[in-house]
Write a protein that holds these residues in place. Structure first.
Motif, mmCIF file in Angstrom:
data_model
loop_
_atom_site.group_PDB
_atom_site.id
_atom_site.type_symbol
_atom_site.label_atom_id
_atom_site.label_comp_id
_atom_site.label_asym_id
_atom_site.label_seq_id
_atom_site.Cartn_x
_atom_site.Cartn_y
_atom_site.Cartn_z
ATOM 1 N N GLY A 1 -3.030 -5.805 -0.888
ATOM 2 C CA GLY A 1 -3.273 -4.398 -0.613
ATOM 3 C C GLY A 1 -3.474 -3.691 -1.944
ATOM 4 O O GLY A 1 -3.212 -4.238 -2.989
ATOM 5 N N SER A 2 -3.938 -2.486 -1.886
ATOM 6 C CA SER A 2 -4.098 -1.741 -3.115
ATOM 7 C C SER A 2 -2.794 -1.008 -3.395
ATOM 8 O O SER A 2 -2.018 -0.736 -2.503
ATOM 9 C CB SER A 2 -5.243 -0.745 -2.978
ATOM 10 O OG SER A 2 -4.951 0.182 -1.962
ATOM 11 N N ARG A 3 -2.572 -0.744 -4.614
ATOM 12 C CA ARG A 3 -1.380 0.026 -4.970
ATOM 13 C C ARG A 3 -1.850 1.107 -5.924
ATOM 14 O O ARG A 3 -2.471 0.824 -6.919
ATOM 15 C CB ARG A 3 -0.369 -0.909 -5.642
ATOM 16 C CG ARG A 3 0.913 -0.211 -6.045
ATOM 17 C CD ARG A 3 1.795 -1.191 -6.795
ATOM 18 N NE ARG A 3 2.433 -2.160 -5.928
ATOM 19 C CZ ARG A 3 3.468 -1.878 -5.142
ATOM 20 N NH1 ARG A 3 3.959 -0.670 -5.093
ATOM 21 N NH2 ARG A 3 4.018 -2.824 -4.411
ATOM 22 N N ASP A 4 -1.590 2.320 -5.577
ATOM 23 C CA ASP A 4 -2.064 3.351 -6.486
ATOM 24 C C ASP A 4 -0.891 3.914 -7.276
ATOM 25 O O ASP A 4 0.225 3.435 -7.168
ATOM 26 C CB ASP A 4 -2.839 4.437 -5.743
ATOM 27 C CG ASP A 4 -1.957 5.164 -4.750
ATOM 28 O OD1 ASP A 4 -2.487 5.776 -3.836
ATOM 29 O OD2 ASP A 4 -0.724 5.097 -4.902
ATOM 30 N N VAL B 1 0.844 -1.190 0.000
ATOM 31 C CA VAL B 1 0.000 0.000 0.000
ATOM 32 C C VAL B 1 0.887 1.250 0.000
ATOM 33 O O VAL B 1 1.991 1.243 0.549
ATOM 34 C CB VAL B 1 -0.952 -0.030 1.231
ATOM 35 C CG1 VAL B 1 -0.172 0.041 2.529
ATOM 36 C CG2 VAL B 1 -1.997 1.065 1.176
ATOM 37 N N THR B 2 0.420 2.277 -0.644
ATOM 38 C CA THR B 2 1.154 3.537 -0.697
ATOM 39 C C THR B 2 0.340 4.607 0.018
ATOM 40 O O THR B 2 -0.811 4.849 -0.331
ATOM 41 C CB THR B 2 1.409 3.947 -2.159
ATOM 42 O OG1 THR B 2 2.138 2.895 -2.801
ATOM 43 C CG2 THR B 2 2.218 5.227 -2.216
ATOM 44 N N LEU B 3 0.927 5.194 1.054
ATOM 45 C CA LEU B 3 0.233 6.174 1.879
ATOM 46 C C LEU B 3 0.932 7.530 1.792
ATOM 47 O O LEU B 3 2.160 7.599 1.757
ATOM 48 C CB LEU B 3 0.231 5.729 3.346
ATOM 49 C CG LEU B 3 -0.373 4.364 3.659
ATOM 50 C CD1 LEU B 3 -0.154 4.025 5.130
ATOM 51 C CD2 LEU B 3 -1.851 4.345 3.319
ATOM 52 N N GLU C 1 -2.271 -1.472 8.450
ATOM 53 C CA GLU C 1 -2.408 -2.027 7.101
ATOM 54 C C GLU C 1 -2.486 -3.547 7.141
ATOM 55 O O GLU C 1 -3.195 -4.161 6.347
ATOM 56 C CB GLU C 1 -1.249 -1.568 6.210
ATOM 57 C CG GLU C 1 -1.216 -0.059 5.987
ATOM 58 C CD GLU C 1 -2.525 0.470 5.384
ATOM 59 O OE1 GLU C 1 -3.154 -0.234 4.580
ATOM 60 O OE2 GLU C 1 -2.920 1.603 5.739
ATOM 61 N N ASP D 1 -5.904 6.991 1.075
ATOM 62 C CA ASP D 1 -4.572 6.415 1.148
ATOM 63 C C ASP D 1 -3.630 7.386 1.841
ATOM 64 O O ASP D 1 -2.662 7.856 1.271
ATOM 65 C CB ASP D 1 -4.046 6.082 -0.258
ATOM 66 C CG ASP D 1 -4.781 4.888 -0.840
ATOM 67 O OD1 ASP D 1 -5.264 4.062 -0.044
ATOM 68 O OD2 ASP D 1 -4.857 4.788 -2.059
ATOM 69 N N SER D 2 -3.965 7.722 3.080
ATOM 70 C CA SER D 2 -3.117 8.655 3.808
ATOM 71 C C SER D 2 -2.921 8.172 5.238
ATOM 72 O O SER D 2 -3.667 7.337 5.739
ATOM 73 C CB SER D 2 -3.748 10.056 3.805
ATOM 74 O OG SER D 2 -5.003 10.031 4.444
ATOM 75 N N ASP E 1 -6.463 11.174 -3.432
ATOM 76 C CA ASP E 1 -7.096 10.017 -2.810
ATOM 77 C C ASP E 1 -6.902 10.075 -1.299
ATOM 78 O O ASP E 1 -5.923 9.560 -0.774
ATOM 79 C CB ASP E 1 -6.499 8.721 -3.376
ATOM 80 C CG ASP E 1 -7.296 7.509 -2.914
ATOM 81 O OD1 ASP E 1 -8.154 7.655 -2.012
ATOM 82 O OD2 ASP E 1 -7.066 6.429 -3.473
#
Ligand SMILES: [Zn+2]
Length: 179
Positions: free
Chosen positions: A174-177, A89-91, A127, A108-109, A105
């Motif tokens: 996890g999601s990856r944006d 995941v990217t936060l 996460e 994602d923070s 978004d």
């Protein structure tokens, strides 16, 4: 061991350098994860990697990857079920709720402390928890402990199957944006 927290100046430096941190995470050091693990089963150890970068909105970006296996409690037989963990995941690290409005978004923070400290291990634990199923089950009913009774101690639980068999069940990570 992954750092528990990162101060604001160190965070800015890591982001500017595009630095990476990696280390192991023991379930015993993640109290909220540890609370859902099967008693008596060997504790899981996870491998974590965190990549820092500068985000398009000028906030530091923290990409978290965690891999490993955790002994969850099968909700059918209360035995241990080896559950693969795969977080990616990217936060974006933001100083306050108001700043999330500036993000493309906002979900994602991760919020920084009032003094700019990033609680890295807490964020990683969040996460991991987000990817764990509410009601884990052995993939194959035949893997459930024979004669198991609800409420019985899971202390004698055995892990019956390699996690590879369960990986296909998980069709999600996890999601990856695209930051
Ligand atoms: Zn079971």
């Amino acid at each position: 061991m992954l750092a528990e927290r990162i101060g604001s100046s160190q965070l800015a430096e890591l982001a500017a350098q595009g630095a990476s941190l990696s280390g192991s995470l023991h379930a015993a050091d993640l109290p909220r994860v540890h609370a859902v693990l099967a008693r008596g089963a060997p504790d899981g150890t996870l491998a974590a990697r965190v990549d820092f970068s500068g985000g398009p909105e000028s906030f530091p970006v923290v990409a978290i990857e965690v891999q490993g296996v955790l002994p969850l409690v099968c909700q059918r037989c209360l035995g241990a079920v080896a559950w693969p963990v795969n977080v990616a995941v990217t936060l974006t690290a933001v100083p306050g709720e108001a700043a999330t409005q500036e993000l493309a978004d906002p979900f994602d923070s991760v919020l920084l402390d009032s003094d700019g400290t990033l609680h890295l291990r807490d964020a990683v634990e969040d996460e991991i928890l987000a990817t764990l199923p509410l009601a884990p089950l052995h993939a194959d009913r035949r893997d459930c402990r024979a004669g198991a009774v609800a409420g019985e101690s899971a202390a004698a639980a055995q892990v019956h199957r390699p996690f590879a068999d369960l990986g296909t069940l998980l069709g999600r990570g996890g999601s990856r944006d695209g930051h």
